[in-house]
Scaffold this motif. Structure first.
Motif, PDB file in Angstrom:
ATOM      1  N   ALA A 523      27.582  37.051  44.248  1.00 22.69           N
ATOM      2  CA  ALA A 523      28.226  37.945  43.291  1.00 22.69           C
ATOM      3  C   ALA A 523      27.381  38.110  42.035  1.00 22.69           C
ATOM      4  CB  ALA A 523      29.614  37.423  42.937  1.00 22.69           C
ATOM      5  N   LEU A 596      31.144  41.519  42.742  1.00 26.15           N
ATOM      6  CA  LEU A 596      32.022  40.771  43.641  1.00 26.15           C
ATOM      7  C   LEU A 596      32.367  41.598  44.877  1.00 26.15           C
ATOM      8  CD1 LEU A 596      33.231  37.946  43.602  1.00 26.15           C
ATOM      9  CD2 LEU A 596      35.248  38.873  42.451  1.00 26.15           C
ATOM     10  N   TYR A 625      36.409  33.632  46.980  1.00 24.01           N
ATOM     11  CA  TYR A 625      36.877  33.880  45.616  1.00 24.01           C
ATOM     12  C   TYR A 625      36.930  32.606  44.780  1.00 24.01           C
ATOM     13  CZ  TYR A 625      37.831  38.586  47.199  1.00 24.01           C
ATOM     14  OH  TYR A 625      37.683  39.864  47.696  1.00 24.01           O
ATOM     15  N   TRP A 628      33.574  32.277  43.249  1.00 20.04           N
ATOM     16  CA  TRP A 628      33.446  33.108  42.057  1.00 20.04           C
ATOM     17  C   TRP A 628      34.089  32.430  40.847  1.00 20.04           C
ATOM     18  CZ3 TRP A 628      31.185  37.026  39.666  1.00 20.04           C
ATOM     19  CH2 TRP A 628      31.828  37.680  38.621  1.00 20.04           C
TER      20      TRP A 628
END
Length: 689
Positions: A523, A596, A625, A628
């Motif tokens: 990302a 992302l 996620y 991230w």
């Protein structure tokens, strides 16, 4: 003053030039044998948790749909104090500490051999006894030059001399690519003259900023008093009043980040006519750039500041130079100056209780003054070829995903998509370290001369910058050292740059689950790639030229989407009464959303149709996620967060993690419910890429 238009992952100080903090080195005395912080023990598996994510740092009492940042990082946030020498602390700091420790080991070894230029620079910086013994003697000749200024006619030449030594004045200048002729270098001029971080610190009625103004005036008076100057209180009040008037005519940060508004090329003669009261031609000659044209970033501000300079008492102009000189070189002056400089800039503005250990600042000084000399040792020791190869592969995958994503955009016209593909194909990814190193043979580093080393290092950086005029582009040059935990996109060079130090856990771990790596460094790669297509990067074509290559309809549709994103961030209120500035943070918010999105596409492609098994009860998308969210772990001191909300083009970490609320795969992964704080209906979600 910007010399290259870049967008970075984190806020950073200037990407070119030696910072003012580069000031101390030690005498010929050897450095005390203080071992660097121990390297973290190697693990058989990932550095964090069972699959690359620190599950112990979660707060599972928080619903992902209410606060995804707290869900992923809440336990860590509660259990992790901010070290006394930091204004904030998180994943970036964790790696910066490691990078500093490793660099310290390199410099401790070098300092045992004073034939080593980096060893001499570092050792001399650490010798505070020698610095204290010399008192103000090293800077007295320069302060004498300021004192000798009798009239305004000699001010531009003196200001140019200060500029060459890294001492700021009412104007800032530098050499960088010409945005509209990107194969050439050009001189740029921009507003400057503020000793506090932003015009709001001078003009706002916010109680905290009013307190900061009072503290700044007290700081000015204290520094003048320490230097033996009389009437310090009255002079401090006059200087604050002068800078307040500069703040009034200065552009906002939102306007100053607009690439179109800040490109104003004119002849020096035109500049002199539009901004009378200051000899710009003489100033440019003094800094070594006697050019016929200049790119002016904020024309009305330059005109306004020139008018203020023309009417200001000469004593106020001199006092500003005295203050900037003492502040910029405080760490190579007696301790009283160093302590006072930190008391205001570190504690009042940043909320940091304690100054960093001397060795840390020595690492920063040496890495800034002789960055490539330190860097080539660092990468040879700490950046293995296999890490570079793995990062190269990830970059290729994310670029491919973005290329495919272009064809899916419903707001971009077909003819524009052809140009967008061409721009992506023109990208130069830079991974780890530069392809060549700078030559510092002309920089003199003298044992025992901390102040002189800092002064000469700043002058060397200045000469290196202005020497580019009239020469071919140095496409190999980097704006960050390999030891820097950050990344950036350079619009004019059509490049993305990832220093070695960021290619480590939690951003990238070869032993971690690929989902976590794609959610982390993947990302980040997507973030930097997409900067070239954000609200400013999109103004540069495949050759790095500032030009209109989108159709008007593309721009209108894109602006409608970014307007929705800006409103979303405007609604966040990290401190009572202080919101995120959606327009100031627009480019970074677009890049987070796009990065992302594209990284998830790249991860899906890498699976080749396979469905990875759950690990630790988390599906592959949930792990993506979490990867991230983990990189955005950060605790802030209030003063630091306040300053960031006013000045930083990046949103705070909690809001950066929350960008997931716009992504359909996140909804499928975590099943947030209507009514939860992050939940957006499908039509409310902002989809740009």
């Amino acid at each position: 003053m910007k010399t290259v238009l870049v967008a970075g992952l984190l806020a950073a100080s200037a990407l070119t030039g030696v910072t003012a903090a580069l000031s101390q080195s030690t005498t010929a005395a050897p450095v005390a044998a203080q071992p660097a912080t121990a390297e973290p023990a190697a693990k058989a598996g990932p550095t964090f948790g069972a699959f690359g994510f620190d599950e112990q740092g979660m707060d599972r009492t928080v619903a992902p749909g209410d606060d995804f940042y707290a869900y992923a990082n809440g336990g860590w946030a509660k259990a992790t104090p901010i070290p006394a020498d930091k204004s904030n602390y998180g994943s970036f700091n964790l790696l910066s500490d490691l990078s500093e420790s490793r660099t310290r080991g390199i410099l401790d070894t070098a300092a045992k051999d004073l034939q080593s230029k980096i060893g001499r620079a570092y050792a001399t910086f650490l010798d505070t006894g020698a610095i204290e013994a010399k008192g103000l003697a090293p800077i007295r000749p320069w302060l004498g030059r300021i004192a000798a200024l009798k009239d305004r006619a000699g001010y531009p030449a003196l200001l140019a001399e200060a500029d060459r030594a890294g001492i700021g004045g009412p104007f800032g200048s530098g050499v960088g690519q010409d945005d509209k002729s990107p194969e050439q270098y050009a001189l740029s001029l921009g507003q400057s003259g503020l000793g506090m971080p932003d015009r709001d610190y001078y003009l706002s009625t916010d109680a905290k900023l009013v307190e900061a103004r009072a503290a700044y005036q007290a700081h000015i008076a204290k520094m003048l008093t320490l230097a033996g100057e009389p009437d310090a209180q009255a002079r401090a009040a006059a200087l604050l009043a002068f800078e307040t008037e500069i703040a009034r005519v200065s552009w906002t940060r939102v306007d100053s980040r607009d690439a179109t508004k800040t490109y104003n090329k004119m002849t020096v003669a035109d500049l002199a006519a539009k901004a009378p009261g200051f000899d710009f031609a003489g100033y440019f000659r003094g800094i070594g750039t006697p050019v016929p044209t200049v790119i002016v970033a904020q024309p009305s501000a330059i005109t306004g500041i020139a008018k203020l300079v023309a009417s200001a008492p000469i004593g106020v102009l001199k006092d500003q130079l005295i203050l900037r000189s003492l502040d910029n070189y405080a760490d190579v002056l007696p301790k009283a100056f160093d302590a006072e400089q930190f008391a205001f800039y570190g504690t009042v503005l940043g909320g940091t209780p304690e100054q960093e250990a001397r060795w840390k600042r020595g690492v920063q000084f040496t890495s800034g003054a002789l960055d490539d000399e330190v860097s080539k040792i660092y990468v040879a020791k700490y950046f293995p070829p296999e890490t570079k190869a793995a990062a190269d592969s990830l970059v290729r995958n994310v670029i491919a995903a973005m290329d495919a994503r272009i064809d899916k955009l419903d707001w971009m016209a077909p003819e524009t998509k052809v140009k967008a593909h061409a721009k992506l194909a023109a990208f130069t990814p830079k991974i780890g370290y530069p392809s060549r190193w700078k030559d510092y043979s002309s920089l003199t580093i003298t044992a025992g001369d901390a102040f002189g080393n800092a002064w000469r290092a700043n002058e060397w950086q200045h000469r290196d910058n202005v020497a580019k005029l009239g020469k071919p582009l140095q496409r190999w040059e980097w704006g960050m050292t390999p030891m820097t935990v950050n990344a950036y996109a350079n619009f004019g060079m059509v490049e993305i740059v990832f220093p070695a130090a960021i290619l480590q856990p939690p951003f990238f771990d070869p032993k971690a689950d690929p989902a976590v790596n794609y959610g982390g460094i993947g990302a980040v790669i997507g973030h930097e790639l997409s900067h070239h297509f954000d609200d400013q990067g999109s103004k540069y074509d495949s050759k790095g030229q500032l030009t209109d290559w989108w159709t008007p309809q593309d721009v209108a549709r894109f602006t409608a989407l970014t307007g929705k994103l800006g409103a979303q961030y405007d609604a966040y209120e990290p401190l009572p009464g202080l919101h995120v500035k959606g327009q100031l943070t627009m480019g970074e918010n677009i890049a987070d959303l796009a990065g992302l999105t594209v990284a998830h596409d790249a991860y899906m492609t890498s699976l080749g149709g396979r469905t990875p098994p759950a690990i630790g009860g988390f599906s592959a998308d949930q792990r993506f996620y979490l990867g991230w969210a983990q990189v955005w772990r950060r605790n802030y001191r209030e003063a630091n967060l306040r300053q960031r909300l006013l000045t930083d083009p990046h949103s705070p970490s909690q809001q950066r993690a929350a960008v997931v609320r716009n992504l359909d795969p996140w909804y499928a992964a975590y099943q947030p419910k209507p009514g939860q704080k992050l939940y957006l209906t499908p039509d409310q979600r902002v989809r740009i890429w």
